[in-house]
Design an enzyme around this catalytic site. Structure first.
Site, PDB file in Angstrom:
ATOM      1  N   GLY A  67       0.829  -1.193   0.000  1.00 53.39           N
ATOM      2  CA  GLY A  67       0.000   0.000   0.000  1.00 53.39           C
ATOM      3  C   GLY A  67       0.868   1.249   0.000  1.00 53.39           C
ATOM      4  O   GLY A  67       2.076   1.190   0.269  1.00 53.39           O
ATOM      5  N   GLY A 116       0.259  -4.940   0.846  1.00 52.66           N
ATOM      6  CA  GLY A 116      -0.982  -4.843   0.087  1.00 52.66           C
ATOM      7  C   GLY A 116      -0.980  -5.628  -1.200  1.00 52.66           C
ATOM      8  O   GLY A 116      -2.043  -6.035  -1.696  1.00 52.66           O
ATOM      9  N   GLU A 139       6.253  -5.420   7.654  1.00 50.73           N
ATOM     10  CA  GLU A 139       5.637  -4.313   8.379  1.00 50.73           C
ATOM     11  C   GLU A 139       6.278  -3.994   9.728  1.00 50.73           C
ATOM     12  O   GLU A 139       6.259  -2.840  10.170  1.00 50.73           O
ATOM     13  CB  GLU A 139       4.140  -4.579   8.566  1.00 50.73           C
ATOM     14  CG  GLU A 139       3.307  -4.410   7.307  1.00 50.73           C
ATOM     15  CD  GLU A 139       3.431  -5.580   6.346  1.00 50.73           C
ATOM     16  OE1 GLU A 139       2.930  -5.481   5.212  1.00 50.73           O
ATOM     17  OE2 GLU A 139       4.041  -6.620   6.726  1.00 50.73           O
ATOM     18  N   ASP A 147      -0.863  -6.929   7.935  1.00 50.93           N
ATOM     19  CA  ASP A 147      -2.316  -6.806   7.888  1.00 50.93           C
ATOM     20  C   ASP A 147      -2.857  -7.462   6.622  1.00 50.93           C
ATOM     21  O   ASP A 147      -2.434  -8.540   6.268  1.00 50.93           O
ATOM     22  CB  ASP A 147      -2.737  -5.336   8.031  1.00 50.93           C
ATOM     23  CG  ASP A 147      -2.244  -4.460   6.878  1.00 50.93           C
ATOM     24  OD1 ASP A 147      -1.182  -4.754   6.293  1.00 50.93           O
ATOM     25  OD2 ASP A 147      -2.926  -3.467   6.556  1.00 50.93           O
TER      26      ASP A 147
END
Length: 336
Positions: A67, A116, A139, A147
């Site tokens: 992302g 992402g 992350e 996530d």
């Protein structure tokens, strides 16, 4: 074909094709890209001419590097919580849509696939990796947590591989990604265009003809030790068990853990353990709540600054040591 530059979509033969088209930015996902993907998938779900959906990345450097965390950091610093909430809620809704889509989704993964990017591929039933693919959930190195449903799928990888990968951010290349669970098929880059054409012509049945024999899993000799070390219930105990291992992989894992945000390691481990008992929808909902709690922690803005904005690779974590993280503070993040 339709295009708004960052996303190119169209129908070819039996498939709808989605091309993530930001090659200079390693095809990192923006909110408009997420919305366009969602819109096309919803349209094609009702289109009788579309039998399957193909998801690809432009260029040969990345499928999707994740992302747009720089934009998320900027929004966090400026106080634009509405943008942050929209990004995560819509990204996670797209992940769930891919996982529950009524038609087969096929991701062709060549180059970097992180964060992402894994979210728009791993939830598809078919994920084809090339020898140039590189999967990672890094992350913890930016003060965040894995996530996009990672708290659901990482605990379901063999043994404690998911815990190892989620905490250390270790990359899995091509064939190893199939062994681990990120991908389902292995096809060389040289055959990828032919595979895409065959999928458009004949559908998912052609995947088997392009799936090549896997070389041995590079982590196979260390699997028992990885399981033993990363089965521990605390980050401190994982560190202790790794320190007792006389092996190169353990030294590399320790180095990665020592460089990551100490707080992020703690909340990631707890999130992964909790994710074992959750459905994908429950895990995504829990992750959304955790985004708010963890992004309010100073390590996220500092981690993105150090690794993405200034690129000095010298984050100043708070606290600076794994041993100084208060477990009560971590537990409180999951109660908000």
């Amino acid at each position: 074909m339709t295009s708004d530059d960052s996303l190119v979509t169209g129908r070819e033969g039996r498939v709808g094709r989605i091309l993530l088209n930001r090659p200079k930015a390693l095809n990192a996902l923006t909110l408009p890209m997420i919305r366009a993907c969602t819109r096309m998938l919803r349209d094609w779900a009702e289109d009788p001419h579309v039998h399957a959906v193909l998801i690809e990345g432009a260029g040969d450097r990345a499928f999707c590097a994740g992302g747009d965390i720089r934009a998320l950091r900027d929004a966090r610093v400026s106080g634009d919580q509405a943008f942050v909430d929209s990004f995560f809620s819509e990204e996670y809704a797209l992940n769930l849509l891919i996982a529950t889509y009524p038609k087969p989704c096929i991701a062709l993964i060549d180059g970097l696939c992180m964060g992402g990017g894994i979210g728009v591929s791993v939830h598809a039933p078919y994920r084809v990796a090339t020898e140039h693919a590189a999967f990672a959930m890094p992350e913890t190195a930016i003060g965040f947590f894995p996530d996009i449903g990672a708290t659901f799928f990482l605990p379901r990888f063999p043994g404690e591989l998911g815990t190892y990968l989620g905490l250390t951010g270790t990359r899995m290349t091509g064939a190893d990604a199939v062994h681990a669970g990120f991908a389902t098929h292995f096809t060389p880059r040289a055959r990828l265009a032919d595979l895409a054409a065959a999928l458009a012509r004949d559908g998912v049945a052609v995947l088997a003809a392009f799936d090549e024999t896997l070389p041995a899993f590079s982590l196979a000799p260390h699997r028992a030790a990885i399981d033993r070390c990363f089965a521990a219930d605390t980050v401190a105990e994982i560190i202790a068990r790794l320190s007792a291992e006389d092996a190169g992989w353990a030294s590399s894992a320790l180095k990665a853990l020592r460089a990551a945000s100490p707080s992020a390691l703690h909340w990631t481990l707890l999130a992964l353990r909790r994710g074992r008992d959750l459905s994908l929808k429950q895990a995504l909902d829990a992750e959304f709540a955790l985004t708010r709690a963890t992004m309010a922690h100073p390590d996220f803005t500092e981690g993105v600054r150090a690794m993405v904005v200034d690129k000095d690779r010298s984050p100043r974590w708070q606290p600076a040591r794994i041993e100084d993280v208060d477990p009560a503070v971590i537990d409180a993040l999951f109660m908000s």
